[in-house]
Design an enzyme around this catalytic site. Sequence first.
Site, PDB file in Angstrom:
ATOM      1  N   ASP A  13       0.853  -1.185   0.000  1.00 44.48           N
ATOM      2  CA  ASP A  13       0.000   0.000   0.000  1.00 44.48           C
ATOM      3  C   ASP A  13       0.896   1.246   0.000  1.00 44.48           C
ATOM      4  OD1 ASP A  13      -2.512   1.516   0.489  1.00 44.48           O
ATOM      5  OD2 ASP A  13      -1.547   1.908   2.417  1.00 44.48           O
ATOM      6  N   ASP A  15      -0.108   5.131   0.861  1.00 46.11           N
ATOM      7  CA  ASP A  15      -0.288   6.138   1.905  1.00 46.11           C
ATOM      8  C   ASP A  15      -0.280   5.505   3.295  1.00 46.11           C
ATOM      9  OD1 ASP A  15      -0.826   8.508   0.131  1.00 46.11           O
ATOM     10  OD2 ASP A  15      -2.403   7.147  -0.544  1.00 46.11           O
TER      11      ASP A  15
END
Length: 182
Positions: A13, A15
Amino acid sequence: MSTSKKLQAVFIDRDGTIGGSDEVIYPGVFELFSFSEQSIHILRNAGVQIYAFTNQPGISRGESSIKDFQDELASFGFDKAYICPHQHEERCFCRKPSATLLIQAAEDNDLVLNNCAVIGDRWSDMIAAIRAGCTKVLVKTGSGEKDLAKYQANQFFGEWLEAVPDYIAEDLLDAVNWLLKN
């Protein structure tokens, strides 16, 4: 990861996992955490494919472009970026916690998802991983601490409750080291 399986690829991922915060920060302003470059380098040296796996609803609002995110993530060392550009209310099929992006990556890159891992800071990353059959690693950076606290307070139900991470890491470097040892 069991010792009988070779780690083929890791989906990471963006952020809150590789940098930034639990808020979206657009390319050009986004900064990696101090340990992220080393983590990606370790995976690369181990021969593991590295894919970004991220929801970016600002794209559908015209605040950025898929190309901006792809270029940024490639500059960080990712092999490819799988991005959902939709807002939650658009009810698309690719937005996490859907496993659609993981399945697409498996088809594109001849991956066996049982030999892959997902590293993320949100429980939606863990749900996508369990749906795809990947190893699940939650990092405590970004939203990780908050989502872990929600789980520990029994605020998740059904499939969300069942998506217990295989490992809870302090950060991306801890996650990568655990994956390569296990």
